[in-house]
Design a protein around this motif. Structure first.
Motif, PDB file in Angstrom:
ATOM      1  N   ILE A  75      36.643 -31.927  54.639  1.00 44.96           N
ATOM      2  CA  ILE A  75      36.879 -31.471  53.273  1.00 44.96           C
ATOM      3  C   ILE A  75      37.860 -32.418  52.607  1.00 44.96           C
ATOM      4  O   ILE A  75      38.907 -32.717  53.152  1.00 44.96           O
ATOM      5  CB  ILE A  75      37.479 -30.046  53.258  1.00 44.96           C
ATOM      6  CG1 ILE A  75      36.488 -29.045  53.833  1.00 44.96           C
ATOM      7  CG2 ILE A  75      37.880 -29.639  51.853  1.00 44.96           C
ATOM      8  CD1 ILE A  75      37.008 -27.619  53.868  1.00 44.96           C
ATOM      9  N   ASN A 128      40.652 -24.594  53.325  1.00 43.70           N
ATOM     10  CA  ASN A 128      40.745 -25.544  54.438  1.00 43.70           C
ATOM     11  C   ASN A 128      41.785 -25.109  55.467  1.00 43.70           C
ATOM     12  O   ASN A 128      42.262 -25.903  56.269  1.00 43.70           O
ATOM     13  CB  ASN A 128      40.994 -26.977  53.954  1.00 43.70           C
ATOM     14  CG  ASN A 128      42.355 -27.162  53.314  1.00 43.70           C
ATOM     15  OD1 ASN A 128      43.093 -26.217  53.110  1.00 43.70           O
ATOM     16  ND2 ASN A 128      42.692 -28.402  53.009  1.00 43.70           N
ATOM     17  N   ARG A 161      48.298 -33.199  56.720  1.00 44.56           N
ATOM     18  CA  ARG A 161      47.708 -32.028  57.379  1.00 44.56           C
ATOM     19  C   ARG A 161      46.378 -31.678  56.749  1.00 44.56           C
ATOM     20  O   ARG A 161      45.400 -31.377  57.432  1.00 44.56           O
ATOM     21  CB  ARG A 161      48.647 -30.832  57.265  1.00 44.56           C
ATOM     22  CG  ARG A 161      49.673 -30.774  58.364  1.00 44.56           C
ATOM     23  CD  ARG A 161      50.552 -29.562  58.198  1.00 44.56           C
ATOM     24  NE  ARG A 161      49.837 -28.337  58.474  1.00 44.56           N
ATOM     25  CZ  ARG A 161      49.941 -27.209  57.764  1.00 44.56           C
ATOM     26  NH1 ARG A 161      50.723 -27.161  56.732  1.00 44.56           N
ATOM     27  NH2 ARG A 161      49.254 -26.153  58.096  1.00 44.56           N
ATOM     28  N   GLY A 162      46.352 -31.748  55.415  1.00 45.70           N
ATOM     29  CA  GLY A 162      45.130 -31.393  54.712  1.00 45.70           C
ATOM     30  C   GLY A 162      43.982 -32.336  55.028  1.00 45.70           C
ATOM     31  O   GLY A 162      42.818 -31.946  54.996  1.00 45.70           O
ATOM     32  N   MET A 163      44.330 -33.578  55.348  1.00 43.03           N
ATOM     33  CA  MET A 163      43.268 -34.533  55.658  1.00 43.03           C
ATOM     34  C   MET A 163      42.748 -34.361  57.074  1.00 43.03           C
ATOM     35  O   MET A 163      41.687 -34.860  57.413  1.00 43.03           O
ATOM     36  CB  MET A 163      43.795 -35.961  55.499  1.00 43.03           C
ATOM     37  CG  MET A 163      43.961 -36.379  54.059  1.00 43.03           C
ATOM     38  SD  MET A 163      44.228 -38.140  53.918  1.00 43.03           S
ATOM     39  CE  MET A 163      45.922 -38.279  54.399  1.00 43.03           C
ATOM     40  N   GLY A 164      43.515 -33.659  57.886  1.00 41.56           N
ATOM     41  CA  GLY A 164      43.013 -33.402  59.227  1.00 41.56           C
ATOM     42  C   GLY A 164      43.746 -34.129  60.344  1.00 41.56           C
ATOM     43  O   GLY A 164      43.177 -34.407  61.381  1.00 41.56           O
ATOM     44  N   ARG A 167      39.224 -29.695  58.312  1.00 47.35           N
ATOM     45  CA  ARG A 167      39.913 -30.430  57.259  1.00 47.35           C
ATOM     46  C   ARG A 167      39.411 -31.853  57.110  1.00 47.35           C
ATOM     47  O   ARG A 167      39.480 -32.427  56.029  1.00 47.35           O
ATOM     48  CB  ARG A 167      41.414 -30.455  57.538  1.00 47.35           C
ATOM     49  CG  ARG A 167      42.031 -29.099  57.369  1.00 47.35           C
ATOM     50  CD  ARG A 167      43.452 -29.088  57.847  1.00 47.35           C
ATOM     51  NE  ARG A 167      43.891 -27.726  58.095  1.00 47.35           N
ATOM     52  CZ  ARG A 167      44.830 -27.385  58.969  1.00 47.35           C
ATOM     53  NH1 ARG A 167      45.440 -28.320  59.654  1.00 47.35           N
ATOM     54  NH2 ARG A 167      45.162 -26.133  59.127  1.00 47.35           N
ATOM     55  N   ARG A 185      53.688 -23.185  39.194  1.00 43.73           N
ATOM     56  CA  ARG A 185      53.912 -22.421  40.433  1.00 43.73           C
ATOM     57  C   ARG A 185      54.700 -21.163  40.165  1.00 43.73           C
ATOM     58  O   ARG A 185      55.730 -21.240  39.541  1.00 43.73           O
ATOM     59  CB  ARG A 185      54.703 -23.308  41.409  1.00 43.73           C
ATOM     60  CG  ARG A 185      53.679 -24.120  42.118  1.00 43.73           C
ATOM     61  CD  ARG A 185      54.184 -25.012  43.175  1.00 43.73           C
ATOM     62  NE  ARG A 185      53.280 -26.122  43.272  1.00 43.73           N
ATOM     63  CZ  ARG A 185      52.040 -26.017  43.715  1.00 43.73           C
ATOM     64  NH1 ARG A 185      51.580 -24.870  44.109  1.00 43.73           N
ATOM     65  NH2 ARG A 185      51.259 -27.044  43.756  1.00 43.73           N
ATOM     66  N   ASP A 233      44.203 -29.786  43.819  1.00 46.23           N
ATOM     67  CA  ASP A 233      45.267 -28.944  43.272  1.00 46.23           C
ATOM     68  C   ASP A 233      46.064 -29.716  42.234  1.00 46.23           C
ATOM     69  O   ASP A 233      46.911 -30.530  42.573  1.00 46.23           O
ATOM     70  CB  ASP A 233      46.187 -28.502  44.421  1.00 46.23           C
ATOM     71  CG  ASP A 233      47.228 -27.510  43.958  1.00 46.23           C
ATOM     72  OD1 ASP A 233      48.061 -27.116  44.795  1.00 46.23           O
ATOM     73  OD2 ASP A 233      47.208 -27.124  42.779  1.00 46.23           O
ATOM     74  N   TYR A 272      40.777 -33.436  50.182  1.00 52.33           N
ATOM     75  CA  TYR A 272      41.942 -32.650  49.763  1.00 52.33           C
ATOM     76  C   TYR A 272      42.864 -33.507  48.928  1.00 52.33           C
ATOM     77  O   TYR A 272      43.355 -34.530  49.386  1.00 52.33           O
ATOM     78  CB  TYR A 272      42.658 -32.141  51.012  1.00 52.33           C
ATOM     79  CG  TYR A 272      43.818 -31.220  50.760  1.00 52.33           C
ATOM     80  CD1 TYR A 272      45.080 -31.509  51.261  1.00 52.33           C
ATOM     81  CD2 TYR A 272      43.653 -30.045  50.045  1.00 52.33           C
ATOM     82  CE1 TYR A 272      46.153 -30.660  51.047  1.00 52.33           C
ATOM     83  CE2 TYR A 272      44.722 -29.185  49.818  1.00 52.33           C
ATOM     84  CZ  TYR A 272      45.963 -29.496  50.330  1.00 52.33           C
ATOM     85  OH  TYR A 272      47.017 -28.654  50.113  1.00 52.33           O
ATOM     86  N   ILE A 301      46.256 -33.258  46.399  1.00 49.86           N
ATOM     87  CA  ILE A 301      47.321 -32.406  45.872  1.00 49.86           C
ATOM     88  C   ILE A 301      48.003 -33.076  44.689  1.00 49.86           C
ATOM     89  O   ILE A 301      47.810 -34.265  44.445  1.00 49.86           O
ATOM     90  CB  ILE A 301      48.380 -32.059  46.944  1.00 49.86           C
ATOM     91  CG1 ILE A 301      48.951 -33.337  47.564  1.00 49.86           C
ATOM     92  CG2 ILE A 301      47.794 -31.156  47.981  1.00 49.86           C
ATOM     93  CD1 ILE A 301      50.028 -33.051  48.584  1.00 49.86           C
ATOM     94  N   GLU A 338      52.047 -32.592  53.841  1.00 43.71           N
ATOM     95  CA  GLU A 338      51.018 -31.667  53.381  1.00 43.71           C
ATOM     96  C   GLU A 338      49.678 -32.386  53.261  1.00 43.71           C
ATOM     97  O   GLU A 338      48.651 -31.913  53.738  1.00 43.71           O
ATOM     98  CB  GLU A 338      51.438 -31.116  52.006  1.00 43.71           C
ATOM     99  CG  GLU A 338      50.343 -30.491  51.194  1.00 43.71           C
ATOM    100  CD  GLU A 338      50.280 -29.000  51.342  1.00 43.71           C
ATOM    101  OE1 GLU A 338      51.209 -28.451  51.952  1.00 43.71           O
ATOM    102  OE2 GLU A 338      49.312 -28.406  50.865  1.00 43.71           O
ATOM    103  N   ALA A 339      49.712 -33.561  52.614  1.00 41.50           N
ATOM    104  CA  ALA A 339      48.474 -34.319  52.443  1.00 41.50           C
ATOM    105  C   ALA A 339      47.892 -34.695  53.808  1.00 41.50           C
ATOM    106  O   ALA A 339      46.689 -34.593  54.030  1.00 41.50           O
ATOM    107  CB  ALA A 339      48.730 -35.564  51.609  1.00 41.50           C
TER     108      ALA A 339
END
Lengths: 231, 383, 240
Positions: free
Chosen positions: B98, B69, A123-126, B95, A231, B180, B100, B102, A120-121
């Motif tokens: 930005i 994102n 993907r979020g970073m690009g 992304r 959640r 988050d 990010y 978590i 997840e991290a």
């Protein structure tokens, strides 16, 4: 027969005299192993990626490779001979088949063990899909993959001895010859040499596995993964 | 001019700030679920501000954040970042621009701390010579020992990991950050420290931040503006922490903010922000009668003893018995002091726990500044 | 294709089903050797595994055995056993004794590993509580650890059995019987139908072993929510 039984089972002279042959057979053994594992990987990696990406395919793939794995080696090698002859090809088809289950299972398990939050991290970073696979998922699956390669290699080394039936047995050839003429030295040379080779390969690959994954060897601070909060 | 909207309540106009992030009528429906996770959400995040999305489980706050994102794509509606529609950009490029963070951080376990921080710079093709100093700079900003650079994440403590995670998100200096529950995974003491440190850094960097949390107190502490969300992504109130505490828009907000709103508001006001009062003061060389006069003037049964600006303590009637001068009466030290940077809530705590029933305000060097009484503090809230 | 058809013909040929070289006889030999080997291996490995798992001592030994056991070339160990028996008790050299010996050695590691891991996996807290309630060591072992470890134990026996059945085939190479006889003889006699037929028989036996024991394993499997959890996770997670 009695004469042979009375004789000591090992004759160092014999071994020394035949060191060339033994050496050649050892080389054959190594070559067969290397080819089998290499081809095995070449087939297993795409299959594993398929199973990883599309989970439904995992069961049938495992079923099929498992089926191949269950077929006793002697049977497989022998049954191939009418079709592909007494060749390296026959031996390799058999050997590669046996590596598939181990490799596929380990690669898939390894890929699946990559923590979700890391993906997840990333993907979020690009990271792109491809970068994620090759720079994050595969490296993190390495411990399992390396273990799979190690087990596959060692079992291949053992299986090659059986291929002696069709003349491609590497050090196993010595065993078969020795059995034919009931000469214990030759039998033991072949058996022990292949045993030692297998153990040495196991140790070597274990060392390589450790060297490739330095982050798994360091002292770990106890980190309790957070419960998903809110959640 | 951009509007700061909420789906309920008044529309305010912020003349001075552009909205860095704009959500317009955003709806997200997941397959196989009956009601949408987020429905018709419109929200503007002004540039340079920290907007906190807070609400109960399932209110859609994380879903909303992840749509910014494009880790989740909206079913309908528009999302603009810096004026550009996120759906029209390459998601990967988006992304990379930005930050990010978590909850579980997700540090790459097979990379060292330095490599982790350098992740996005490497992805965007930064030169090696540019990356190294940047990593060092970030480690310094976050108070991370340079020795940790070559360590792997598994060797770090929880607090260190969180800091590396935030540092990593800031590596390419993105104007926007999405966070988050970034501080949820550590114990309260470490969390408070991390929050302080982050507020400090944000004061300097002025990023536009969308922060998600379930903890209303964290929201109050960290936010410039809070969006209180209810199930379905409904924004019940979007306002500054002060306003939300002072005038909760409805029962839901009131309940969510919880009890002791007054105290929470007090926590937001610093002693330095208000006018402190004079209190009874005598010097050690004064006579007991002068001390009694001071007490009477302020209708109190005690007085402070200050020697040339420095606070020595306090005395009451019983202490003055048999003393020639006030100094001989052994002034007792105050049990608690507040400084200019403490909050009114801390001052209130000081008041209720001390015999003297006031909070004594001193400077850093124990120099007497004044007192705060209960009435004075209440005035701030009741107005 | 031609060979395959001929092999099938060989299989249905009535004459191959009678006599001392007949399919039933060979199959029985094969099964006998395998069962004997697994039984002995289990008799050795299970108590040992229980001991190691329960007392949590000598774990290094168990791990080493597992590692080494996996690496041993089966043909190699078989021929070593043969040579030793040949030296020690030449009358017993043909087939049965060396084969069973080698098969037992090959069969021990999976059972040992699975047994001791199975016992160890029983939550330490549960064991502690049981001891605290006053259960004797034996009661803890037999009443708590063994039942909970049974599934893994069975898995170990299954792995071991499949390996043993497969390797028993090699007995033919040292003059023994079993279904491997058809393969070795067929090869020596250049009788391809026999060769392939033998392979088919051996393969079928091995697969049957795997399937039957797999069924047993599934029967013992506890009803877990694992499949439900997996499905729930898939629904909950949405990718961009």
């Amino acid at each position: 027969m009695n004469g042979l039984v009375a004789a000591p089972p090992t004759s160092w002279e014999w071994i020394w005299d035949h060191r060339d042959t033994i050496g050649q057979l050892f080389v054959q053994h190594v070559q067969l192993t290397a080819i089998a594992v290499a081809i095995g990987l070449a087939i297993s990696i795409p299959l594993s990626l398929l199973a990883y990406r599309y989970g439904v395919t995992y069961a049938p793939i495992t079923w099929f490779t498992g089926l191949l794995y269950t077929i006793p080696s002697l049977a497989l090698f022998a049954a191939l001979t009418p079709f592909t002859g007494l060749s390296v090809k026959t031996a390799e088809i058999g050997l590669v088949s046996y590596t598939l289950l181990i490799l596929v299972r380990n690669i898939v398990v390894g890929l699946r063990s990559v923590p979700d939050d890391v993906k997840e991290a990333a993907r979020g970073m690009g990271y792109t899909r491809r970068q994620l696979l090759w720079r994050v998922e595969f490296p993190l699956a390495m411990p399992a993959i390396a273990a799979g390669i190690r087990v596959a290699t060692v079992s291949t080394i053992g299986l090659i001895t059986v291929a002696a039936l069709i003349g491609k047995g590497g050090l196993g050839q010595l065993i078969v010859e020795g059995l034919r003429i009931l000469y214990p030295t030759e039998i033991l040379t072949g058996a022990l040499a292949s045993l030692v080779f297998a153990l040495a390969a196991d140790a070597l690959l274990l060392w390589a596995e450790r060297a490739l994954t330095p982050w798994t060897r360091v002292r770990v601070r106890a980190f309790v993964p957070p419960r998903p909060v809110g959640r | 001019m951009q509007s700061v909207e909420s789906t309920r309540g008044a529309t305010e106009t912020e003349a001075s700030k552009e909205a860095m992030i704009s959500l317009r009528h955003v709806t997200k429906r997941f397959p196989n679920t009956r009601s949408p996770a987020v429905e018709d959400l419109s929200l503007d995040v002004p540039q340079g501000e920290t907007v906190v999305l807070v609400g109960p489980s399932g209110c859609g706050k994380t879903t909303t954040m992840r749509m910014i994102n494009r880790l989740i794509e909206p079913t309908s509606g528009e999302i603009l970042v810096d004026g550009r529609d996120v759906m029209r950009q390459d998601p990967v490029e988006l992304r990379r621009g930005i930050g990010y963070v978590i909850q579980s951080i997700g540090l790459l376990p097979h990379r060292t701390v330095a490599q982790n921080i350098a992740t996005v710079p490497r992805l965007t093709g930064w030169d090696h010579n540019r990356i190294q100093p940047r990593v060092d700079e970030l480690m310094e900003i976050f108070g991370l020992d340079p020795e940790l650079k070559q360590r792997y994440p598994s060797e770090l403590s929880g607090g260190q990991r969180q800091r590396v995670g935030v540092a990593r998100a800031l590596a390419v200096d993105p104007p926007v950050m999405l966070m988050d529950e970034p501080f949820a995974a550590v114990d309260p003491i470490v969390r408070a420290r991390l929050q302080e440190q982050f507020l400090d850094i944000q004061r300097r960097l002025q990023k536009t931040i969308v922060f998600v949390t379930h903890d209303i107190d964290e929201a109050i502490k960290m936010a410039d503006r809070i969006a209180i969300m209810n199930l379905g992504g409904v924004v019940e109130q979007f306002a500054t922490p002060e306003e939300i505490l002072r005038e909760p828009a409805n029962d839901f907000v009131k309940q969510f903010v919880g009890a002791e709103r007054g105290l929470k508001r007090l926590a937001l006001i610093k002693v330095a922000d208000i006018q402190i009062e004079d209190g009874p003061v005598v010097s050690p060389s004064a006579s007991p009668d002068e001390a009694r006069n001071a007490m009477r003037r302020f209708s109190l049964d005690w007085t402070s003893v200050v020697d040339d600006g420095e606070l020595l303590g306090w005395v009451d009637e019983s202490a003055l018995q048999g003393a020639g001068r006030v100094g001989e009466a052994s002034p007792r030290p105050f049990s608690a002091y507040v400084t200019a940077s403490d909050s009114l809530r801390q001052a209130l705590d000081s008041i209720v726990t001390s015999r003297t029933q006031v909070a004594v305000v001193v400077s850093e060097g124990q120099r007497y500044l004044g007192v705060l009484s209960l009435e004075r503090i209440s005035q701030e809230i009741i107005s | 294709m031609h060979t395959l058809v001929q092999a099938l013909k060989w299989l249905v040929d009535g004459s191959h089903w009678s006599g001392f070289d007949g399919i039933p006889v060979r199959t029985l030999e094969h099964v006998e050797i395998s069962v004997a080997a697994v039984a002995i291996a289990a008799a050795v490995a299970i108590p040992l595994g229980l001991f190691i798992g329960h007392t949590r001592r000598f774990q290094f030994l168990a791990v080493s055995v597992a590692n080494v056991g996996r690496s041993i070339p089966s043909f190699g160990i078989l021929s070593i056993a043969y040579v030793i028996v040949l030296k020690v008790a030449p009358g017993f050299a043909f087939g049965f004794v060396p084969t069973v010996t080698a098969l037992v050695l090959l069969g021990i590691p999976p059972i040992l590993t699975n047994t001791y891991v199975g016992v160890q996996n029983v939550d330490a807290d549960t064991v502690e509580a049981a001891r605290g309630m006053g259960m004797s060591e034996r009661q803890v072992l037999l009443g708590l650890e063994v039942p909970m470890a049974t599934r893994l134990m069975m898995a170990g026996i299954r792995t071991s059995s499949v390996t043993v059945v497969a390797t028993a085939t090699l007995s033919a190479l040292i003059g023994g019987g079993t279904l491997g006889r058809y393969i070795v003889d067929g090869f020596a006699q250049s009788d391809n139908p026999k060769l392939v037929a033998g392979s088919i028989l051996v393969a079928v036996l091995a697969i049957l072993t795997e399937l039957i024991l797999g069924r047993v394993d599934r029967v013992l499997a506890p009803r877990t929510a694992s499949r439900g959890a997996w499905a729930r996770r898939r629904l909950g997670r949405q990718a961009a």
